[in-house]
Design a protein around this motif. Structure first.
Motif, PDB file in Angstrom:
ATOM      1  N   UNK A   1       6.472   9.831 -17.883  1.00 25.28           N
ATOM      2  CA  UNK A   1       7.445   9.898 -16.438  1.00 25.28           C
ATOM      3  C   UNK A   1       8.609   9.127 -16.473  1.00 25.28           C
ATOM      4  N   UNK A   2       9.796   9.598 -15.747  1.00 27.36           N
ATOM      5  CA  UNK A   2      10.877   8.882 -15.559  1.00 27.36           C
ATOM      6  C   UNK A   2      10.655   7.940 -14.508  1.00 27.36           C
ATOM      7  N   UNK A   3      11.173   6.306 -14.881  1.00 28.58           N
ATOM      8  CA  UNK A   3      10.607   5.402 -14.062  1.00 28.58           C
ATOM      9  C   UNK A   3      10.899   5.476 -12.625  1.00 28.58           C
ATOM     10  N   UNK A   4      12.190   5.797 -12.432  1.00 34.95           N
ATOM     11  CA  UNK A   4      12.702   6.036 -10.827  1.00 34.95           C
ATOM     12  C   UNK A   4      11.952   7.191 -10.175  1.00 34.95           C
TER      13      UNK A   4
ATOM     14  N   UNK B   1       7.480   8.923  -6.172  1.00 34.76           N
ATOM     15  CA  UNK B   1       6.401   9.759  -5.791  1.00 34.76           C
ATOM     16  C   UNK B   1       5.514   8.560  -5.428  1.00 34.76           C
ATOM     17  N   UNK B   2       5.148   7.367  -6.004  1.00 36.07           N
ATOM     18  CA  UNK B   2       4.266   6.329  -5.702  1.00 36.07           C
ATOM     19  C   UNK B   2       4.657   5.894  -4.138  1.00 36.07           C
ATOM     20  N   UNK B   3       5.621   5.419  -4.203  1.00 41.55           N
ATOM     21  CA  UNK B   3       6.008   4.900  -2.912  1.00 41.55           C
ATOM     22  C   UNK B   3       5.921   5.680  -1.659  1.00 41.55           C
ATOM     23  N   UNK B   4       6.536   7.146  -1.930  1.00 42.00           N
ATOM     24  CA  UNK B   4       6.678   8.073  -0.647  1.00 42.00           C
ATOM     25  C   UNK B   4       5.475   8.714  -0.357  1.00 42.00           C
TER      26      UNK B   4
ATOM     27  N   UNK C   1       1.942   8.719  -2.676  1.00 42.20           N
ATOM     28  CA  UNK C   1       0.724   8.159  -3.147  1.00 42.20           C
ATOM     29  C   UNK C   1       0.476   7.015  -2.077  1.00 42.20           C
ATOM     30  N   UNK C   2       1.467   6.235  -1.961  1.00 40.93           N
ATOM     31  CA  UNK C   2       1.117   4.985  -1.079  1.00 40.93           C
ATOM     32  C   UNK C   2       0.793   5.645   0.513  1.00 40.93           C
ATOM     33  N   UNK C   3       1.587   6.672   0.936  1.00 42.19           N
ATOM     34  CA  UNK C   3       1.227   7.152   2.411  1.00 42.19           C
ATOM     35  C   UNK C   3      -0.333   7.624   2.492  1.00 42.19           C
ATOM     36  N   UNK C   4      -0.678   8.308   1.299  1.00 47.08           N
ATOM     37  CA  UNK C   4      -2.064   8.907   1.386  1.00 47.08           C
ATOM     38  C   UNK C   4      -3.070   7.794   1.525  1.00 47.08           C
ATOM     39  N   UNK C   5      -2.781   6.764   0.331  1.00 48.99           N
ATOM     40  CA  UNK C   5      -3.765   5.620   0.302  1.00 48.99           C
ATOM     41  C   UNK C   5      -3.755   4.888   1.722  1.00 48.99           C
ATOM     42  N   UNK C   6      -2.561   4.625   2.013  1.00 49.35           N
ATOM     43  CA  UNK C   6      -2.567   4.084   3.533  1.00 49.35           C
ATOM     44  C   UNK C   6      -3.385   4.672   4.636  1.00 49.35           C
TER      45      UNK C   6
END
Ligand code: ADP
Ligand code: ZN
Ligand code: MG
Length: 476
Positions: free
Chosen positions: A336-339, A344-347, A349-354
């Motif tokens: 995966x490209x880092x940025x 994807x994680x910040x927008x 994944x973290x939203x769903x986890x939250x």
């Protein structure tokens, strides 16, 4: 007159040792009341405490991580007070000779790095828990009695409620990286007392402080301090005096209430604990602990910025939890490209986890699944908006992204003729808008693009739709 706040935090952290600090009883959370007790932690006459070496090691580890001097010689002390949850009538703590002193940790506020000095870290035992029943009876559970606690005391270097929350978060992250405390605020493994005073801006002297107890979330640290600072400034402006006192935060009313004043404060009559030998820590042992230190959040932030070219903001969020930072690195390792992975994680994944109040270790979503999804976007097989839908589906069902795209027929439409056909249909249905566009209302482009996307159920290649809509409308 302008006022500024002066804040210092005292944080209690429960250590993740398997047994208690001075006996072999289990520290497991959630057991039936009074099932994890013995004569030592119940304070029976004649018993003797024996120090848990792991608790000592964890505290040294924490001290090193927070840049403290580790005292080669420290001592336990008795802190005497009477309370039903304290069967011995005293708490074994440390007083004039704590294990760690003079450290600091760094926070980043508004892009500025700030050192918050740590005054001391000492080791002590926890008290039990009083339970006040609705029927009017009170009970006491001694399972927690004798669980090892670190008290981490900051200097009054914190300037705003926001900084206080950042300090707490950084502290929690370090403890979790070290594996010495689970940092669970709700279960009380991490507890915070906040000391605060105000003074005229520019003044060097400290004002009279109050101490706020009973804070069990990052948000409440901020809220309680904001309330207390306003309250103190108002008192001063009314010509009244601040009295040194302990106040309780009430999260329901959003206020602090007086609990006891300085006059009512306990005199703890500290004296050296005669049943425990002084603690002597060899430099060899300190060196050994140093060698086994994990990479800590600050170092990881630096590395993420340097190695992956991430903005500082992203690096900070991704490293807040060790498990999340490892998840990110695994996705990057898989190609995966880092940025892109970071976004994807910040927008998403973290939203769903939250929303689900979970952390990354509690879900089945794998880095490989995200990388597969991102690859589908890169290859133009699905567009970004559809990818978000697929993401949720992968997260919820565990099916592969490719399978979902096939199953639901979500493949991106990149065929010019299909898109042109859709544009023509939209134009036929909206002759007025076509006329308005001809008369110079260029912003209607967005309307046409939107309609075409809707007609193709979001599957059209948005870039292509934009280009073709513009081209065809201009040809009119
Ligand atoms: P005490 O003797 O009342 O326990 P300490 O000196 O041990 O006071 O400090 C306890 C905490 O209060 C520390 O975190 C310290 O940084 C903070 N503190 C001390 N003085 C002030 C002040 N004037 N305003 C705000 N915080 C303070
Ligand atoms: Zn015990
Ligand atoms: Mg104190």
């Amino acid at each position: 007159m302008q006022y500024e706040a002066v804040i210092g935090l005292e944080v209690h952290a429960q250590l993740l040792t398997e047994s208690k600090i001075f006996c072999g009883c289990s520290t497991q959370f959630g057991a039936e009341p009074n099932t994890q007790v013995c004569p030592v932690c119940l304070g029976m006459p004649g018993v003797l405490p024996v120090l848990n070496r792991k608790a000592l090691e964890y505290t040294i580890k924490t001290g090193l991580a927070m840049n403290c001097k580790i005292s080669p010689y420290s001592r336990f002390a008795r802190k005497n007070y009477f309370y039903p949850d304290l069967p011995k009538g005293y708490q074994i703590s440390q007083y004039e000779l704590p294990l760690c002193e003079d450290g600091y940790l760094e926070i980043i506020t508004d892009g500025e790095r700030r050192k918050i000095r740590i005054k001391r870290i000492h080791l002590e035992e926890d008290a039990g828990k009083n339970i006040h029943d609705l029927s009017g009876y009170s009970f006491v559970d001694f399972n927690r009695t004798g669980v090892p606690l670190m008290e981490i005391v900051s200097e009054p270097d914190i300037k705003t409620p926001k900084e206080a929350a950042l300090y707490m978060k950084k502290l929690r992250a370090i403890l979790r990286y070290l594996g010495v405390c689970d940092g669970n605020l709700e279960q009380g493994s991490l507890r915070c007392d906040a000391n605060v005073s105000v003074r005229p801006v520019g003044s060097q002297e400290y004002g009279v402080k109050t101490e706020i107890k009973n804070i069990n979330s990052f948000r409440f640290v901020e809220k309680a301090l904001e309330y207390e600072i306003k309250r103190q400034i108002k008192l001063i402006n009314n010509g009244e005096k601040i009295i040194q006192e302990t106040r309780l935060w009430d999260s329901i009313t959003g206020t602090t209430q007086s609990m006891r004043s300085k006059e009512e404060a306990h005199d703890y009559r500290y004296f050296p604990e005669p049943d425990l030998a002084p603690v002597v820590v060899s430099s060899d042992w300190i060196e050994k602990i140093k060698k086994n230190m994990p990479e800590l959040p600050d170092a990881k932030i630096e590395r993420f910025i340097k190695d992956y070219g991430l903005p500082a903001y992203d690096a900070e969020i991704l490293t807040e939890e060790k498990s999340l930072s490892e998840w990110f690195e695994e996705a990057v390792r898989l190609g995966g490209k880092p940025k892109e992975i970071a976004n994807w994680i910040m927008v998403e994944l973290l939203r769903i986890l939250n929303e689900e109040n979970k952390d990354i270790t509690e879900c089945n979503f794998k880095p490989s699944q995200l990388v597969e999804l991102v690859n589908l976007v890169d290859k133009g097989i699905i567009n970004r908006n559809i990818a978000k839908e697929v993401f949720e589906e992968v997260y919820k069902t565990g099916k592969s992204a490719e399978f979902i795209v096939k199953e639901k027929g979500l493949t991106q439409i990149s065929d010019d003729s299909v898109i042109i056909e859709a544009i023509k249909q939209v134009m036929d249905k909206n002759p007025k808008e076509v006329d308005r566009f001809k008369n110079g209302e260029e912003k209607l482009i967005g309307f046409f693009v939107g309609q075409v996307m809707k007609l193709t159920k979001g599957k059209a290649n948005p870039k292509l739709v934009n280009e073709l809509v513009l081209k065809i409308l201009k040809e009119q």
